[in-house]
Design a protein around this motif. Structure first.
Motif, short mmCIF file in Angstrom:
data_model
loop_
_atom_site.label_atom_id
_atom_site.label_comp_id
_atom_site.label_asym_id
_atom_site.label_seq_id
_atom_site.Cartn_x
_atom_site.Cartn_y
_atom_site.Cartn_z
N UNK A 1 -16.13 -3.76 6.95
CA UNK A 1 -15.79 -4.16 8.32
C UNK A 1 -16.62 -5.33 8.83
N UNK A 2 -17.05 -6.19 7.92
CA UNK A 2 -17.88 -7.33 8.32
C UNK A 2 -17.06 -8.60 8.54
N UNK A 3 -15.83 -8.62 8.03
CA UNK A 3 -15.03 -9.84 8.09
C UNK A 3 -15.40 -10.84 7.01
N UNK B 1 0.83 -1.20 0.00
CA UNK B 1 0.00 0.00 0.00
C UNK B 1 0.87 1.25 0.00
N UNK B 2 1.86 1.29 0.94
CA UNK B 2 2.71 2.48 1.01
C UNK B 2 3.55 2.63 -0.24
N UNK B 3 3.97 1.51 -0.84
CA UNK B 3 4.73 1.57 -2.07
C UNK B 3 3.89 2.22 -3.17
N UNK B 4 2.59 1.82 -3.25
CA UNK B 4 1.71 2.40 -4.26
C UNK B 4 1.54 3.90 -4.03
N UNK C 1 -22.08 1.36 12.24
CA UNK C 1 -22.89 0.35 12.92
C UNK C 1 -22.66 0.38 14.43
N UNK C 2 -22.62 1.61 14.96
CA UNK C 2 -22.53 1.80 16.40
C UNK C 2 -21.14 1.73 17.01
N UNK C 3 -20.11 1.46 16.21
CA UNK C 3 -18.77 1.40 16.78
C UNK C 3 -17.89 2.52 16.20
N UNK C 4 -16.98 3.03 17.03
CA UNK C 4 -16.12 4.12 16.54
C UNK C 4 -15.12 3.60 15.51
N UNK C 5 -14.91 4.43 14.48
CA UNK C 5 -13.94 4.08 13.43
C UNK C 5 -13.16 5.33 13.05
N UNK C 6 -12.07 5.11 12.37
CA UNK C 6 -11.34 6.17 11.68
C UNK C 6 -11.65 6.05 10.20
N UNK C 7 -11.68 7.18 9.51
CA UNK C 7 -11.94 7.21 8.08
C UNK C 7 -10.78 7.94 7.41
N UNK D 1 -9.44 -0.32 14.22
CA UNK D 1 -8.42 -0.59 15.23
C UNK D 1 -7.44 0.56 15.42
N UNK D 2 -7.96 1.78 15.32
CA UNK D 2 -7.13 2.95 15.58
C UNK D 2 -6.12 3.27 14.50
N UNK D 3 -6.32 2.78 13.29
CA UNK D 3 -5.44 3.10 12.18
C UNK D 3 -4.35 2.08 11.91
N UNK D 4 -4.35 0.97 12.63
CA UNK D 4 -3.35 -0.09 12.36
C UNK D 4 -3.63 -0.78 11.04
N UNK D 5 -4.90 -1.03 10.77
CA UNK D 5 -5.32 -1.69 9.54
C UNK D 5 -6.43 -0.87 8.90
#
Length: 178
Positions: free
Chosen positions: A46-48, A1-4, A133-139, A160-164
């Motif tokens: 984010x459903x898995x 991703x970072x390479x792109x 869906x009721x849970x905090x996320x980063x965008x 997960x706070x920006x890890x993934x």
């Protein structure tokens, strides 16, 4: 991703400045006008579950306002999964040199939480906090130049706070002739 992203940033450096002012207040000048939009949206972020993408096609109209320190985007796309009509208001913040991106899907008429960011080397990068869906996320929202007349817009969520990050919205806009 970072390479792109690094490759895109390097490409962006080779493009001529697209309306950018020294303070960032004209960073979106390149986008004013009419665009053909091809959009892919992840059906269940984010459903898995294995990713299922739905596709849309239509147009985006971008109107500059207040000396390009604001702009309004009208999105109208459709496909087998239905239609998306949305509006985005972007506002320049002179004290920080950053922009806020504010989006509303007209199906519910509600603004999402704003994202804040700026352009660096021709690439726009914006972040915000929201709930899904009721849970905090980063965008995260990226604006990536492909050519002078083609841009890619990518939205991703992180639970997960920006890890993934999971990309859930990909749009390619191609400038229409005047």
């Amino acid at each position: 991703m970072f390479k792109r992203l690094s490759l895109m940033a390097a490409f962006a450096l080779s493009l001529p400045a697209l309306g950018a002012g020294p303070d960032g207040s004209r960073d979106f000048d390149f986008e004013t006008g009419a665009w053909h939009t091809e959009l892919k949206r992840l059906r269940e972020p984010l459903s898995g579950k294995p990713p299922v993408w739905v596709e849309y096609e239509g147009s985006s109209l971008v109107h500059a306002a207040l000396g390009s320190r604001a702009n309004l985007i009208e999105l109208d796309v459709g496909g087998p999964a239905g239609r998306i009509e949305g509006v985005s208001l972007r506002l320049y913040q002179p004290k920080t040199g950053q922009w806020t991106l504010n989006f509303a899907n007209l199906s519910d008429g509600l603004l999402t939480a704003p994202m804040t960011g700026s352009f660096r080397n021709g690439v726009g990068e914006f972040f915000g906090e929201d709930t899904f869906k009721g849970r905090p996320i980063l965008v995260r929202f990226l604006i990536l130049p492909v050519t002078r007349d083609v841009y890619r817009f990518e939205q991703a969520f992180s639970a997960d706070g920006g890890k993934n990050w999971e990309v859930n919205w990909l749009a390619t806009d191609t400038r229409l002739p005047p």
